[in-house]
Design a protein around this motif. Structure first.
Motif, PDB file in Angstrom:
ATOM      1  N   THR A  69      49.177 -24.108  19.462  1.00 39.62           N
ATOM      2  CA  THR A  69      48.234 -24.171  20.579  1.00 39.62           C
ATOM      3  C   THR A  69      47.895 -22.771  21.097  1.00 39.62           C
ATOM      4  N   ARG A  70      48.368 -21.758  20.400  1.00 40.26           N
ATOM      5  CA  ARG A  70      48.098 -20.380  20.826  1.00 40.26           C
ATOM      6  C   ARG A  70      47.331 -19.622  19.751  1.00 40.26           C
ATOM      7  N   PRO A  71      46.318 -18.884  20.164  1.00 41.44           N
ATOM      8  CA  PRO A  71      45.586 -18.064  19.188  1.00 41.44           C
ATOM      9  C   PRO A  71      46.538 -17.185  18.390  1.00 41.44           C
ATOM     10  N   GLY A  72      46.258 -17.075  17.112  1.00 40.31           N
ATOM     11  CA  GLY A  72      47.092 -16.285  16.224  1.00 40.31           C
ATOM     12  C   GLY A  72      47.961 -17.134  15.319  1.00 40.31           C
ATOM     13  N   ALA A  73      48.154 -18.417  15.661  1.00 42.56           N
ATOM     14  CA  ALA A  73      48.930 -19.300  14.788  1.00 42.56           C
ATOM     15  C   ALA A  73      48.227 -19.395  13.437  1.00 42.56           C
ATOM     16  N   ILE A  74      49.026 -19.460  12.379  1.00 48.22           N
ATOM     17  CA  ILE A  74      48.493 -19.516  11.023  1.00 48.22           C
ATOM     18  C   ILE A  74      48.952 -20.815  10.366  1.00 48.22           C
ATOM     19  N   ARG A  75      48.006 -21.589   9.858  1.00 47.01           N
ATOM     20  CA  ARG A  75      48.386 -22.776   9.099  1.00 47.01           C
ATOM     21  C   ARG A  75      48.018 -22.568   7.632  1.00 47.01           C
ATOM     22  N   THR A  76      48.876 -23.084   6.772  1.00 48.46           N
ATOM     23  CA  THR A  76      48.623 -23.050   5.340  1.00 48.46           C
ATOM     24  C   THR A  76      48.462 -24.488   4.878  1.00 48.46           C
ATOM     25  N   LEU A  77      47.310 -24.774   4.311  1.00 49.32           N
ATOM     26  CA  LEU A  77      47.010 -26.109   3.823  1.00 49.32           C
ATOM     27  C   LEU A  77      47.171 -26.139   2.312  1.00 49.32           C
ATOM     28  N   LYS A  78      48.045 -27.002   1.833  1.00 48.69           N
ATOM     29  CA  LYS A  78      48.175 -27.248   0.397  1.00 48.69           C
ATOM     30  C   LYS A  78      47.256 -28.419   0.098  1.00 48.69           C
ATOM     31  N   LEU A  79      46.361 -28.215  -0.845  1.00 53.74           N
ATOM     32  CA  LEU A  79      45.349 -29.214  -1.137  1.00 53.74           C
ATOM     33  C   LEU A  79      45.754 -30.098  -2.304  1.00 53.74           C
ATOM     34  N   VAL A  80      45.181 -31.289  -2.361  1.00 48.21           N
ATOM     35  CA  VAL A  80      45.501 -32.206  -3.452  1.00 48.21           C
ATOM     36  C   VAL A  80      45.090 -31.630  -4.802  1.00 48.21           C
ATOM     37  N   SER A  81      44.189 -30.689  -4.797  1.00 53.70           N
ATOM     38  CA  SER A  81      43.750 -30.032  -6.026  1.00 53.70           C
ATOM     39  C   SER A  81      44.683 -28.905  -6.442  1.00 53.70           C
ATOM     40  N   ASP A  82      45.800 -28.750  -5.728  1.00 47.61           N
ATOM     41  CA  ASP A  82      46.776 -27.672  -5.906  1.00 47.61           C
ATOM     42  C   ASP A  82      46.264 -26.332  -5.401  1.00 47.61           C
ATOM     43  N   GLY A  83      45.128 -26.307  -4.744  1.00 44.82           N
ATOM     44  CA  GLY A  83      44.639 -25.089  -4.116  1.00 44.82           C
ATOM     45  C   GLY A  83      45.320 -24.891  -2.769  1.00 44.82           C
ATOM     46  N   GLU A  84      44.992 -23.777  -2.144  1.00 42.04           N
ATOM     47  CA  GLU A  84      45.593 -23.443  -0.857  1.00 42.04           C
ATOM     48  C   GLU A  84      44.568 -22.767   0.033  1.00 42.04           C
ATOM     49  N   MET A  85      44.613 -23.121   1.298  1.00 40.55           N
ATOM     50  CA  MET A  85      43.809 -22.455   2.308  1.00 40.55           C
ATOM     51  C   MET A  85      44.743 -21.932   3.385  1.00 40.55           C
ATOM     52  N   VAL A  86      44.388 -20.789   3.952  1.00 43.45           N
ATOM     53  CA  VAL A  86      45.138 -20.237   5.074  1.00 43.45           C
ATOM     54  C   VAL A  86      44.127 -20.043   6.202  1.00 43.45           C
ATOM     55  N   GLU A  87      44.475 -20.583   7.370  1.00 41.11           N
ATOM     56  CA  GLU A  87      43.560 -20.545   8.505  1.00 41.11           C
ATOM     57  C   GLU A  87      44.277 -20.053   9.755  1.00 41.11           C
ATOM     58  N   LYS A  88      43.547 -19.316  10.569  1.00 42.34           N
ATOM     59  CA  LYS A  88      44.103 -18.723  11.786  1.00 42.34           C
ATOM     60  C   LYS A  88      43.438 -19.339  13.009  1.00 42.34           C
ATOM     61  N   LEU A  89      44.247 -19.800  13.936  1.00 36.14           N
ATOM     62  CA  LEU A  89      43.743 -20.366  15.177  1.00 36.14           C
ATOM     63  C   LEU A  89      43.183 -19.259  16.062  1.00 36.14           C
ATOM     64  N   LEU A  90      41.939 -19.426  16.478  1.00 37.71           N
ATOM     65  CA  LEU A  90      41.292 -18.447  17.355  1.00 37.71           C
ATOM     66  C   LEU A  90      41.320 -18.877  18.811  1.00 37.71           C
ATOM     67  N   ALA A  91      41.175 -20.179  19.049  1.00 43.74           N
ATOM     68  CA  ALA A  91      41.162 -20.709  20.417  1.00 43.74           C
ATOM     69  C   ALA A  91      41.601 -22.162  20.380  1.00 43.74           C
ATOM     70  N   TYR A  92      42.352 -22.561  21.409  1.00 43.94           N
ATOM     71  CA  TYR A  92      42.817 -23.942  21.520  1.00 43.94           C
ATOM     72  C   TYR A  92      42.702 -24.333  22.980  1.00 43.94           C
TER      73      TYR A  92
END
Length: 168
Positions: A69-92
């Motif tokens: 819930t705080r800007p700067g948190a980083i989530r890593t999404l493992k996809l069903v295609s075996d790919g990966e995304m990394v996303e950074k929270l900017l605002a919550y």
């Protein structure tokens, strides 16, 4: 299109909205759905920055570094295609039921992707769930990049709608 192929396509397309930078892109895109539930109920389902794996068919799992819930948190999404995304929270903003994030890592040719997921009430007591993004296409036509983002958004929003259609 069979379910496996659709999920694989949506996984790839979800990654397509990724960007390497933090600036907003020149292409704007938005999708929304109306759900016959209260905003509080819908937000409880989609409002956790680290729970995309619960409501997007292309996300196998999600891990979080930092406070979701705080800007700067980083989530890593493992996809069903075996790919990966990394996303950074900017605002919550739980009070306004929305969050904004940028995609830091993805194998797809889109950059400067900034996305917002928001929940708002409708006049008739239902919920409008909106997912919007701005991004730049890299080495692909803007129409193709926009189509990818649309398919990714539709996959997630469709699963949310299905969840509430089945829920009592």
């Amino acid at each position: 299109m069979n379910t496996h192929l659709r999920n694989a396509a949506a996984a790839g397309l979800l990654m397509a909205m990724a960007g390497l930078g933090r600036a907003e892109g020149a292409i704007s895109f938005s999708r929304d759905i109306t759900i016959d539930r209260s905003p509080a109920t819908v937000w409880k389902y989609v409002g956790d920055f680290n729970a995309t794996d619960l409501w997007h068919p292309s996300v196998r799992n999600s891990t979080l570094k930092g406070n979701g819930t705080r800007p700067g948190a980083i989530r890593t999404l493992k996809l069903v295609s075996d790919g990966e995304m990394v996303e950074k929270l900017l605002a919550y903003d739980a009070a306004k039921t929305r969050y904004t994030y940028t995609t830091l890592k993805s194998p797809f040719p889109i950059k400067n992707c900034v996305s917002t997921l928001s929940v708002s009430p409708t006049a008739d007591g239902k919920t409008l769930l909106t997912w919007s993004a701005s991004f730049d296409a890299v080495d692909v036509d803007e129409d193709i990049a926009t189509e990818w983002v649309g398919i990714a958004f539709d996959g997630g929003l469709g699963k949310v709608a299905t969840h509430f259609e089945k829920a009592p």
